[in-house]
Design a protein around this motif. Structure first.
Motif, PDB file in Angstrom:
ATOM      1  N   LYS A   1       0.842  -1.154  -0.003  1.00  0.00           N
ATOM      2  CA  LYS A   1      -0.070   0.105   0.010  1.00  0.00           C
ATOM      3  C   LYS A   1       0.946   1.412   0.224  1.00  0.00           C
ATOM      4  O   LYS A   1       0.354   2.268  -0.494  1.00  0.00           O
ATOM      5  N   TYR A   2       2.055   1.063   0.738  1.00  0.00           N
ATOM      6  CA  TYR A   2       2.961   2.281   0.522  1.00  0.00           C
ATOM      7  C   TYR A   2       3.478   2.576  -0.473  1.00  0.00           C
ATOM      8  O   TYR A   2       4.119   3.948  -0.869  1.00  0.00           O
ATOM      9  N   PHE A   3       3.658   1.663  -1.342  1.00  0.00           N
ATOM     10  CA  PHE A   3       4.373   1.881  -2.825  1.00  0.00           C
ATOM     11  C   PHE A   3       3.492   1.676  -4.062  1.00  0.00           C
ATOM     12  O   PHE A   3       4.183   1.955  -4.954  1.00  0.00           O
ATOM     13  N   ARG A   4       2.061   1.846  -3.778  1.00  0.00           N
ATOM     14  CA  ARG A   4       1.305   1.626  -4.935  1.00  0.00           C
ATOM     15  C   ARG A   4       1.545   2.802  -6.083  1.00  0.00           C
ATOM     16  O   ARG A   4       1.368   2.735  -6.981  1.00  0.00           O
ATOM     17  N   GLU A   5       1.709   4.046  -5.267  1.00  0.00           N
ATOM     18  CA  GLU A   5       1.858   5.370  -6.058  1.00  0.00           C
ATOM     19  C   GLU A   5       3.149   5.996  -5.636  1.00  0.00           C
ATOM     20  O   GLU A   5       3.181   6.120  -4.404  1.00  0.00           O
ATOM     21  N   LEU A   6       4.071   6.014  -6.731  1.00  0.00           N
ATOM     22  CA  LEU A   6       5.295   6.725  -6.309  1.00  0.00           C
ATOM     23  C   LEU A   6       5.350   7.954  -6.842  1.00  0.00           C
ATOM     24  O   LEU A   6       4.784   8.383  -8.127  1.00  0.00           O
ATOM     25  N   ARG A   7       5.907   9.208  -6.318  1.00  0.00           N
ATOM     26  CA  ARG A   7       6.100  10.524  -6.824  1.00  0.00           C
ATOM     27  C   ARG A   7       7.613  10.582  -6.898  1.00  0.00           C
ATOM     28  O   ARG A   7       8.207  10.744  -5.906  1.00  0.00           O
ATOM     29  N   LEU A   8       8.206  10.574  -8.204  1.00  0.00           N
ATOM     30  CA  LEU A   8       9.465  10.497  -8.199  1.00  0.00           C
ATOM     31  C   LEU A   8       9.926  12.155  -8.575  1.00  0.00           C
ATOM     32  O   LEU A   8       9.400  12.683  -9.671  1.00  0.00           O
ATOM     33  N   ILE A   9      10.791  12.737  -7.813  1.00  0.00           N
ATOM     34  CA  ILE A   9      11.484  13.987  -8.380  1.00  0.00           C
ATOM     35  C   ILE A   9      12.841  14.113  -8.803  1.00  0.00           C
ATOM     36  O   ILE A   9      13.586  13.611  -8.160  1.00  0.00           O
ATOM     37  N   PHE A  10      12.827  14.168 -10.164  1.00  0.00           N
ATOM     38  CA  PHE A  10      14.162  13.974 -10.757  1.00  0.00           C
ATOM     39  C   PHE A  10      14.991  15.437 -10.789  1.00  0.00           C
ATOM     40  O   PHE A  10      14.440  16.154 -11.429  1.00  0.00           O
ATOM     41  N   LYS A  11      15.990  15.476 -10.031  1.00  0.00           N
ATOM     42  CA  LYS A  11      16.446  16.744  -9.589  1.00  0.00           C
ATOM     43  C   LYS A  11      17.944  16.619  -9.489  1.00  0.00           C
ATOM     44  O   LYS A  11      18.505  16.576  -8.071  1.00  0.00           O
ATOM     45  N   PRO A  12      18.767  16.704 -10.299  1.00  0.00           N
ATOM     46  CA  PRO A  12      20.243  16.448 -10.232  1.00  0.00           C
ATOM     47  C   PRO A  12      20.862  17.539  -9.415  1.00  0.00           C
ATOM     48  O   PRO A  12      20.468  18.674  -9.478  1.00  0.00           O
ATOM     49  N   ARG A  13      21.711  17.082  -8.372  1.00  0.00           N
ATOM     50  CA  ARG A  13      22.482  18.221  -7.817  1.00  0.00           C
ATOM     51  C   ARG A  13      23.968  18.063  -8.010  1.00  0.00           C
ATOM     52  O   ARG A  13      24.508  17.245  -8.554  1.00  0.00           O
TER      53      ARG A  13
END
Lengths: 432, 248
Positions: free
Chosen positions: B236-248
């Motif tokens: 349930k915790y992983f069903r939806e992921l929000r991934l922010i690609f932000k190279p540092r």
């Protein structure tokens, strides 16, 4: 630590309200490297067992050489689709290739072919581009390079520079029976065409900004002279034959002038010649040797080599004249500059501890980065898209062509040329 | 003995007389009947045989007199007895009534008391039971809360662990486009199916750079399947992921 806290906080938020909000993950690092791509041998329908050129191999080689792509070896190809309907994305996913190139060559008439190709995005399961080109047999390699350009541009966002040419000089024979040849070849070193042959030294080829002409130095008349020759027709004209040194011609970006080195006033200095009337303007004035001028892309200034500081170093001077400013300070030898098309980088031969290597000076940071590891690398020249540098490297007492990606990650010798190869120069985009 | 006689001549006289009477009675009674227990002169007529008329008359008279006397005495005694009995009966009845009333009152009071005690006991028991139940409920709730908190804590740890795995896998699969401008950021919403396979990737915030966006999408697909905890409840915790690609 901050990052860990951040992740923890995000995790806490997610755990506190499962289902309410998606687990948020920050991706802050990525890999730097080549894009994995598979180029499947093109299908062939026509007389004979195989197509006259292996288009896929040419494309593969182009893409690899750029350093931006990693091509799947033929032995790893799981299938050989030649048509979109035969593409099974999951097969290619398993091989972890991001992109897939397929195509066909059809014989449409005597010496007439049709080459079509398609580029697929394996993970997004999409066809990105697809084109068909008619070609005579002699044009097949060029079509292949053009396809490479289209793929390169589609996948890197930069214009490809495979369908361009390089000019270079070779010497064959030895002792008194030496032959000097000026050649123009495809960017991969294939398909060399002789432009000029001479028993006397040929030097310093330079492309016109439209790519139709080459200027060079010849000793045909026992003294140095500068000629401009039309590549396609072979017609040529003499532009400089002053007493002493006539050397290192360099075309202005607008094509109306050349910079050159003359010693007619006693000491090698940089001059500008307006081609329309051959009028000269002296740009440098020092007791040292000033030579090898190159124009900045905006045409406002030139970078040249001078030993006025005791050792050969690069200097910059305004095209309108004035004081020259020293650019390089690392090492005891920095010479033979070429400026990247965007004007941000200067490639040079960087000599240190007896080794001469290709290095790039970043004009913004002032940092110098050595790209090659030869003993006697020379004559760097940027590809017109600025992504690669071609140069000559010593391979057992003779020079061969080599190319290095600007980031230094990929280096490759080009197809073996006969003789001792020197002074390669990459053509501009114009010539296609 | 003499002394007693001298001091009480009357009593002696009475005693002698009484003895005589008794002697006479004894003589007669020998002739009458052996049935002593039968009451004299009530139902059975006495037949005199060996006594002459006179004697008989006087005796009879005497006897009658005595009988009357006795009768009277007996009656008196009887009356007295009766009265006594009556009195006694009345008293007894009264006592009984009183006792019964008392008993009843007592019983009622006892019953009442008992009822009260019972009521009180029951109320107490009920109150106690309720309090215990409440306490149990509370304890149970607290336990549940504690368990939930512990579970959440464990979940949190697992989620953090697998977040790191997922992050790592994506980063290993993300080919940043060479030469893309700095400061780009792209956010994607990713739907997973149990097992970790990527079902859908949607760009929710584009970087504005098509190549960068494409590299992000490709990275997510290449990282499929995502590493997930073995426990299916954690999905349930992983069903939806929000991934922010932000190279540092």
């Amino acid at each position: 630590m901050k990052l860990i806290n951040g992740i923890l906080l995000l995790v806490l938020l997610a755990v506190a309200r499962p289902g309410m909000t998606a687990l948020t993950i920050e991706i802050t690092k990525g890999m730097e490297g080549a894009i994995p791509i598979a180029v499947v041998p093109f299908g062939w329908s026509g007389k004979g067992a195989a197509a006259p050129e292996n288009i896929a191999a040419i494309i593969s080689s182009d893409l690899s050489r750029s350093g931006r792509f990693e091509t799947l070896p033929d032995r790893d190809l799981v299938s050989h689709p030649t048509d979109a309907s035969q593409v099974q994305y999951h097969n290619w996913r398993m091989l972890n290739v991001d992109n897939l190139v397929i195509g066909q060559i059809r014989e449409t008439g005597p010496q007439q072919y049709s080459v079509e190709f398609q580029l697929f995005d394996v993970f997004r399961t999409k066809r990105l581009i697809g084109y068909s080109f008619p070609a005579r047999q002699s044009e097949l390699r060029r079509v292949a390079h053009h396809i490479s350009d289209l793929i390169y541009e589609q996948l890197t966002g930069e214009k490809g520079a495979f369908n361009t040419q390089i000019a270079y000089i070779t010497t064959t024979g030895n002792g008194t029976k030496k032959t000097y040849t000026l050649l123009v070849a495809d960017s991969d070193g294939f398909n060399p065409q002789t432009i000029l042959t001479s028993s006397q030294p040929l030097m310093s080829p330079a492309w016109s900004s439209d790519g139709n002409e080459v200027a060079y130095v010849t000793f045909e008349q026992k003294t140095a002279e500068i000629y401009i020759q039309h590549v396609a027709t072979g017609s040529r004209r003499k532009v400089a034959s002053f007493p002493g040194i006539n050397g290192a011609p360099a075309w202005s970006p607008d094509g109306t002038r050349i910079a050159l080195t003359l010693s007619r006033d006693g000491n090698p200095e940089i001059y500008l010649m307006t081609l329309a009337n051959k009028s000269l303007k002296r740009l440098t004035n020092s007791p040292a040797i000033d030579t090898e001028p190159v124009w900045t892309p905006d045409g406002r200034s030139l970078v040249f080599t001078s030993d006025r500081g005791g050792s050969p170093q690069l200097y910059e001077v305004s095209a309108g004249g004035g004081q020259a400013k020293r650019l390089t300070f690392d090492g005891s030898y920095n010479a033979g500059a070429d400026i990247s098309p965007d004007g941000r980088k200067i490639a040079m031969v960087h000599g240190e501890k007896g080794a001469y290597r290709i290095a790039v000076h970043d004009r913004e940071t002032g940092l110098l980065r050595v790209l090659t590891d030869g003993k006697l690398d020379e004559s760097p020249s940027f590809s017109p898209n600025g992504s690669m540098i071609i140069y000559a490297t010593d391979a057992g007492n003779r020079g061969v062509l080599a190319a290095v990606s600007v980031d230094g990650r990929f280096r490759q010798r080009l197809s073996l040329q006969a003789g001792n190869v020197r002074e390669p120069v990459w053509s501009p985009f114009g010539r296609q | 003995m003499w002394k007693i006689i001298r001091e009480n001549p009357r009593a002696v006289l009475y005693a002698v007389l009484m003895h005589l009477v008794l002697l006479v009675l004894l003589v007669f009674s020998l002739d009458w009947t052996p049935k002593i227990s039968r009451p004299a002169g009530v139902k059975v007529p006495i037949e005199a045989k060996l006594i002459d008329q006179r004697q008989l008359e006087s005796v009879e008279e005497k006897k009658k007199e005595e009988q009357r006397k006795r009768e009277a005495e007996r009656k008196a005694v009887e009356e007295k007895k009766k009265a006594e009995a009556e009195r006694k009966r009345k008293a007894e009845a009264e006592a009984k009534r009183k006792a019964e009333a008392e008993a009843k009152r007592k019983a009622e009071a006892e019953a009442k008391r008992k009822a009260e005690v019972k009521r009180k006991t029951e109320a107490e028991a009920k109150r106690k039971a309720e309090a215990e139940a409440a306490q149990r409920r509370e304890a149970e709730l607290a336990l549940q809360q504690q368990l939930a908190a512990e579970q959440a804590e464990r979940d949190q740890g697992v989620v953090a662990e697998y977040t790191a795995y997922i992050q790592d896998k994506i980063q290993q699969n993300w080919l940043k486009p060479a030469g893309s401008p700095e400061g780009l950021s792209c956010t994607v919403q990713v739907s997973l199916i149990p097992g970790g396979d990527v079902a859908r990737v949607q760009i929710v915030r584009s970087s504005g750079d098509p190549l960068f966006d494409r590299s992000v999408e490709t990275a997510v697909h290449k990282a499929s399947p995502m590493p997930l905890p073995k426990d299916a409840a954690m999905f349930k915790y992983f069903r939806e992921l929000r991934l922010i690609f932000k190279p540092r």
